[in-house]
Motif scaffolding. Structure first.
Motif, PDB file in Angstrom:
ATOM      1  N   UNK A   1       0.711  -1.290  -0.118  1.00 53.27           N
ATOM      2  CA  UNK A   1      -0.011  -0.041   0.050  1.00 53.27           C
ATOM      3  C   UNK A   1       0.979   1.313  -0.092  1.00 53.27           C
ATOM      4  N   UNK A   2       1.992   1.233   0.325  1.00 50.88           N
ATOM      5  CA  UNK A   2       2.795   2.441   0.459  1.00 50.88           C
ATOM      6  C   UNK A   2       4.547   2.004   0.428  1.00 50.88           C
ATOM      7  N   UNK A   3       5.240   2.930  -0.378  1.00 54.09           N
ATOM      8  CA  UNK A   3       6.650   2.770  -0.601  1.00 54.09           C
ATOM      9  C   UNK A   3       7.218   3.987  -0.196  1.00 54.09           C
ATOM     10  N   UNK A   4       8.210   3.852   0.779  1.00 59.71           N
ATOM     11  CA  UNK A   4       9.011   5.138   1.235  1.00 59.71           C
ATOM     12  C   UNK A   4      10.606   4.847   1.344  1.00 59.71           C
TER      13      UNK A   4
ATOM     14  N   UNK B   1      10.811   9.055 -11.613  1.00 64.81           N
ATOM     15  CA  UNK B   1      10.861   9.446 -10.199  1.00 64.81           C
ATOM     16  C   UNK B   1      11.240   8.639  -9.208  1.00 64.81           C
ATOM     17  N   UNK B   2      11.133   7.498  -9.345  1.00 67.34           N
ATOM     18  CA  UNK B   2      11.849   6.264  -8.617  1.00 67.34           C
ATOM     19  C   UNK B   2      13.269   6.461  -8.664  1.00 67.34           C
ATOM     20  N   UNK B   3      13.995   6.506  -9.914  1.00 71.56           N
ATOM     21  CA  UNK B   3      15.326   6.671  -9.886  1.00 71.56           C
ATOM     22  C   UNK B   3      15.718   8.007  -9.536  1.00 71.56           C
ATOM     23  N   UNK B   4      15.087   9.021  -9.883  1.00 69.62           N
ATOM     24  CA  UNK B   4      15.405  10.505  -9.080  1.00 69.62           C
ATOM     25  C   UNK B   4      15.441  10.418  -7.695  1.00 69.62           C
ATOM     26  N   UNK B   5      14.591   9.649  -7.000  1.00 71.71           N
ATOM     27  CA  UNK B   5      14.557  10.065  -5.650  1.00 71.71           C
ATOM     28  C   UNK B   5      15.706   9.244  -5.067  1.00 71.71           C
TER      29      UNK B   5
ATOM     30  N   UNK C   1       5.645   6.219  -3.259  1.00 66.28           N
ATOM     31  CA  UNK C   1       4.238   5.881  -4.021  1.00 66.28           C
ATOM     32  C   UNK C   1       3.308   5.311  -2.906  1.00 66.28           C
ATOM     33  N   UNK C   2       2.136   5.682  -3.043  1.00 62.18           N
ATOM     34  CA  UNK C   2       0.925   4.921  -2.179  1.00 62.18           C
ATOM     35  C   UNK C   2      -0.077   4.493  -3.310  1.00 62.18           C
ATOM     36  N   UNK C   3      -0.651   3.552  -2.764  1.00 64.65           N
ATOM     37  CA  UNK C   3      -1.923   2.848  -3.495  1.00 64.65           C
ATOM     38  C   UNK C   3      -2.935   3.558  -3.593  1.00 64.65           C
TER      39      UNK C   3
END
Length: 182
Positions: free
Chosen positions: A97-100, A146-150, A172-174
């Protein structure tokens, strides 16, 4: 006896997927230059596939982090497993549900959270963590750029400082996850 320096050989091995994608794009451009009703569309298709492959390979390459962290990451079908020396666990991608991305005392860690509240913490330098890119990119609504940029930024602008030397960034969040109050 090798005529290629070890550093050059290691660099070419690391960039092998980017080189293969660029080679496919060049082969497609060569075929398209032949013209005609068959070679032109085939060459353009091959060039497009090659360029897409090269861009995705570059993103995967940027996703890999240097360094060593304890533990092993395995991605099997739709399940992420982390086997650490003290902690570990499994999380299914459909339940995610969430990726931090956390920064705790200088170490960067992925925090994966399920809908029921179960969490899994994975260091970004763990063995096999590069396989997480494909798993995260398959999430609905995930922007792989955006994932790579983070990962590339040390202190992102949309993050919040939890405590001294601790940064918490939502990647990311669902959509539709959580309790709806009316």
């Amino acid at each position: 006896m090798s005529f290629i320096r070890p550093e050059l050989r290691d660099g070419a091995y690391r960039f092998r997927e980017v080189i293969a994608g660029a080679g496919l794009a060049l082969l497609g451009a060569w075929l398209a230059s032949g013209g005609g009703y068959f070679l032109l569309p085939l060459g353009l298709l091959m060039s497009g596939l090659g360029l897409g492959w090269a861009v995705l390979a570059l993103r995967r390459l940027r996703f890999q982090q240097d360094g060593e962290a304890p533990g092993i990451v395995r991605v099997t079908e739709a399940q992420i497993a982390y086997f650490g020396p003290r902690v570990g666990g499994f999380i299914g991608l459909p339940e995610l549900s969430e990726l931090r991305l956390l920064t705790l005392r200088g170490r960067r860690i992925w925090r994966l959270k399920q809908g029921d509240g179960a969490m899994l913490h994975i260091p970004i330098e763990a063995d096999g963590a590069e396989a997480l890119f494909d798993a995260f990119a398959a999430l609905p609504g995930m922007d792989s750029a955006a994932l790579v940029a983070a990962l590339g930024s040390q202190t992102p602008s949309d993050s919040r400082v939890v405590a001294l030397n601790e940064v918490d960034q939502l990647i990311w969040s669902r959509k539709g996850a959580g309790v709806v109050v009316r």
